[in-house]
Scaffold this active site. Structure first.
Site, short mmCIF file in Angstrom:
data_model
loop_
_atom_site.label_atom_id
_atom_site.label_comp_id
_atom_site.label_asym_id
_atom_site.label_seq_id
_atom_site.Cartn_x
_atom_site.Cartn_y
_atom_site.Cartn_z
N SER A 1 0.88 -1.08 -0.52
CA SER A 1 0.12 0.12 -0.19
C SER A 1 0.56 0.99 0.18
CB SER A 1 -0.97 -0.32 0.88
OG SER A 1 -2.34 -0.59 0.79
N LYS B 1 -0.19 3.56 -2.53
CA LYS B 1 -1.24 4.37 -2.64
C LYS B 1 -0.33 6.00 -3.10
CE LYS B 1 -4.61 1.08 -0.03
NZ LYS B 1 -4.05 0.02 0.07
N SER C 1 -6.04 2.90 5.31
CA SER C 1 -5.37 2.05 3.67
C SER C 1 -7.07 1.33 2.83
CB SER C 1 -4.32 1.42 3.87
OG SER C 1 -3.55 0.80 2.42
#
Length: 388
Positions: free
Chosen positions: A92, A95, A150
């Site tokens: 993640s 992101k 997340s």
């Protein structure tokens, strides 16, 4: 599918989205490791074997990460590194690139009513913040879901607002290329495990540095707690999963920490990019895939930041974080020869990722997505694979 704070949900990838992702990935097969004509992006030393440091001592002695970097956010000087361009699954932390790409497109007060279609293409086993169809969210709330929890559900809603997952993936790849993050190959916007989805400690640090120039990005990654809509007038509380920011799971909060983003999947392991300011100086540290326990990614990041603040002032730079092309950065143009050299050098995901790894984003992704809904379902059943 049942949603709630911290609850992991699952839904199969739709055929339309699978084909869209595959189509978006096909032109990305030429993504190359970070090597320019005879020059590694950021400096030749960043591709050498072993720890790279000059003029300073005292580096932490028990670093287990497969790759790491510590750099000065202001000057862009890389103070020390290990396998900075090694291409690894980012989880993640990707992101950050999603935010770099999409964050400025919508006003934070803009409101959006989520539909079932917005949530239909979330990979099974994803981390979720608890977005529900039929509820209207502000853009600010969706970004809080992205940064604090997340939430892949929040990512996919924002991606659909941006014109769809495939369009967003293509824009993220273009953004990575503008930032000169040439180790990065984007397959999905959320960082979830997909073959061919790779980045590096160097690239993740570029993403963080670029993002921190934006006030909203900086605010979201620094937010510890927020209230998230649960329907009607009800809300539930969400907490940032960055343990150095919140002091969760036996860790102390890190003095001066700004953010930025953590990640975990069973394939990628733990990844983290952290930024902190002390004495008017902001440092960035990225740690990927430490071998030891779940807190290790935070402990090793904290140790590198500590070193940077205490010893980094005397360090001679071993490289630099390059500037985006759109902001006047000198363009790195990899050649076939130097790209192959970088792919085979220490700092790759395996001993020889070579051409097939680069092609995973095209033919491999087509095989995985166009014909691989079954594979994603199987992955979800195996458990443990999530991005957060």
């Amino acid at each position: 599918m049942q949603y709630g704070p911290g609850v992991h949900g699952s839904s199969p990838l739709s055929r339309r989205t699978a084909l869209g992702l595959a189509a978006a990935a096909i032109p990305l097969a030429a993504a190359t490791p970070a090597s320019a004509t005879g020059t590694v992006v950021g400096g030749e030393r960043l591709a050498r074997k072993g720890i790279q440091v000059s003029g300073a001592t005292g580096l932490p002695g028990k670093l287990t990460a497969a790759a790491w970097i510590v750099a000065d956010c202001g000057s862009g000087e890389v103070l020390a590194s290990f396998a900075a361009h090694r291409r690894l699954p980012p989880a993640s932390t990707l992101k950050m690139l999603f935010a770099d790409t999409v964050l400025k497109k919508f006003q934070r007060s803009e409101r959006y009513k989520v539909t079932d279609a917005d949530l239909a293409d979330i990979p099974a086993g994803s981390s979720l913040v608890g977005v529900k169809p039929g509820i209207t969210y502000t853009v600010e709330q969706l970004w809080q879901g992205v940064f604090l929890r997340s939430g892949n559900d929040a990512v996919h809603v924002l991606a659909h607002m941006n014109g769809g997952v495939a369009k967003t993936v293509a824009e993220m790849q273009a953004k990575a290329e503008d930032l000169q993050a040439l180790d990065t190959h984007v397959v999905s916007p959320d960082g979830f495990d997909h073959k061919g989805q790779l980045s590096s400690a160097y690239d993740l640090t570029l993403f963080a540095r670029h993002g921190l120039k934006n006030a909203d990005f900086r605010e979201y990654c620094h937010t510890r707690i927020a209230n998230f809509p649960a329907g009607g007038k009800k809300t539930f509380q969400i907490q940032n999963t960055d343990r150095l920011l919140t002091g969760a799971w036996g860790l102390k909060t890190y003095d001066g920490l700004i953010g930025v983003k953590n990640g975990f999947t069973s394939h990628a392991g733990n990844t983290f990019t952290g930024a902190a300011t002390r004495g008017g100086r902001t440092l960035l540290a990225t740690v990927m895939h430490p071998k030891s326990g779940y807190n290790a990614v935070y402990e090793e990041t904290a140790a590198l930041l500590d070193w940077g603040f205490t010893h980094g002032g005397s360090a001679e730079p071993v490289g630099t974080l390059v500037e985006p092309i759109s902001e006047g950065g000198a363009r790195a143009t990899p050649t076939r020869k130097t790209a192959q050299a970088a792919a085979g050098a220490p700092g790759t995901e395996s001993a020889d990722p070579s051409a097939w790894r680069l092609l995973e984003g095209a033919g491999g992704t087509v095989a995985l997505l166009a014909g691989g809904i079954w594979a994603l379902r199987r992955r979800g059943k195996s458990g443990g694979r999530h991005a957060n």
